[in-house]
Motif scaffolding. Sequence first.
Motif, mmCIF file in Angstrom:
data_model
loop_
_atom_site.group_PDB
_atom_site.id
_atom_site.type_symbol
_atom_site.label_atom_id
_atom_site.label_comp_id
_atom_site.label_asym_id
_atom_site.label_seq_id
_atom_site.Cartn_x
_atom_site.Cartn_y
_atom_site.Cartn_z
ATOM 1 N N LYS A 8 0.151 9.672 0.410
ATOM 2 C CA LYS A 8 -0.808 8.383 1.154
ATOM 3 C C LYS A 8 -2.566 9.262 1.220
ATOM 4 O O LYS A 8 -2.959 10.200 2.152
ATOM 5 N N HIS A 25 -8.059 -3.416 -2.391
ATOM 6 C CA HIS A 25 -9.195 -2.797 -1.796
ATOM 7 C C HIS A 25 -10.616 -3.037 -1.929
ATOM 8 O O HIS A 25 -11.569 -2.967 -1.419
ATOM 9 N N ARG A 71 3.317 -1.180 -7.463
ATOM 10 C CA ARG A 71 2.733 -0.288 -7.065
ATOM 11 C C ARG A 71 3.544 -0.063 -5.843
ATOM 12 O O ARG A 71 3.892 -0.885 -4.833
ATOM 13 N N GLU A 93 -2.130 -5.160 -3.470
ATOM 14 C CA GLU A 93 -0.988 -5.515 -2.515
ATOM 15 C C GLU A 93 -1.148 -6.482 -2.116
ATOM 16 O O GLU A 93 -1.005 -6.997 -1.712
ATOM 17 N N GLN A 121 -4.978 -6.631 4.107
ATOM 18 C CA GLN A 121 -5.527 -6.842 3.024
ATOM 19 C C GLN A 121 -4.687 -7.216 2.041
ATOM 20 O O GLN A 121 -4.214 -7.738 1.072
ATOM 21 N N ASP A 129 -3.012 -0.644 5.764
ATOM 22 C CA ASP A 129 -3.718 -1.989 4.776
ATOM 23 C C ASP A 129 -3.168 -3.524 4.087
ATOM 24 O O ASP A 129 -3.164 -4.379 3.851
ATOM 25 N N CYS A 189 1.108 -0.848 -0.481
ATOM 26 C CA CYS A 189 0.364 0.277 0.143
ATOM 27 C C CYS A 189 0.422 1.489 -0.106
ATOM 28 O O CYS A 189 0.997 2.347 -0.576
HETATM 29 MN MN MN Z 1 -4.534 0.166 0.205
#
Ligand code: MN
Length: 350
Positions: free
Chosen positions: A132, A273, A127, A299, A313, A310, A103
């Motif tokens: 953020k 997400h 990524r 992610e 996830q 994050d 993230c």
């Molecule tokens: Mn994220």
Amino acid sequence: MLVVMQHDETEAQVARVVEIIKEMGYEARPMPGAQRTSVGLVGNDGRVDGSQIESLDGVAEVIYVSRPYKQVSREWRQENTLVTIAPGVVFGGVEIPIIAGPCSVENEHQIVLAAQQVRDAGASALRGGAFKPRSSPYSFQGLGKKGLELLALARRETGLPIVTEALDEEGAHLVADVADCIQIGARNMQNYALLRLIGRLGKPVLLKRGMAATIVDLLMSAEYLLAEGNTQVILCERGIRSFDPSTRNLFDLTAIPLVQKLSHLPIVADPSHGTGLRDKVIPMGRAAIAAGADGLLVEMHPNPERALSDGGQSLYPEQLTRLVREARAIADAIGRTITVPSGTGSAAEG
Ligand code: MN
Ligand code: PEP
């Protein structure tokens, strides 16, 4: 309005159409296609009389685009738009690139290791957020400019192109200097001033669906980017708010075929997400490929328990390897392939 030329149109005939459109006070956008050239008339206020253009030599027909998201619509352009963020990493064609990474960019060790793991897993772009958009002002806000420098380092180490978010005008210029693709997040999808600005920066853009945005809202936001002359736009389904707290968002798989019918732009899916739950990311990532997604945004963190954002996830590296392997099998079943990361020669083994 769209002026469709005949199959055997000449350059001079196209130039004449462009000239007439300009004389009428509008902007002309010639679009060479595989079959024939079209010329878009931009700035149409609904009062344009196309009969003058229709009678010009080489013109096959004049189409009045009925959708409010004109340049984004399939009426405007029938063929898929291919968005290239780096050599060999192309969205919208037969190949499906997978973008993966943490993230947030946290430090040099974390992002370089993550980039190596992303590449080894068989994903083809990295990524990681340097800026953020956090719900709380007290949460980690990203490393900013330093984060961008670390992303550039990770790219040098692995050859992976970089996708990273810009939050505001100042950040957009900084991101544009480093990134291969500028991400516009869900919270900024309807920040029209930012869309206009980023539309002018000349870099591919990944535009995420707002958490309460309809499909048409998403396409209208993309229109802002195209209206500024940027056709290199990738759309992203990342889930929408629902009444059910069982998942972080409601991952709207139907958005994929819906958008592909309405628009020529590629659409990628973000099951991270979209679900907010690590163990739901692989099944929904597989489902997105099956639904026809033109890419995945996932992610992954070298150590999700330690992630500054994050983590819950984020996939473990070995889970990303599995997702890529399973995505390959699904892509194969529907006549597509997963993009192989540059420099690895053949598909990385999973
Ligand atoms: Mn994220
Ligand atoms: C992200 O990609 O980390 C992110 C903040 O996504 P979204 O804008 O979809 O919430």
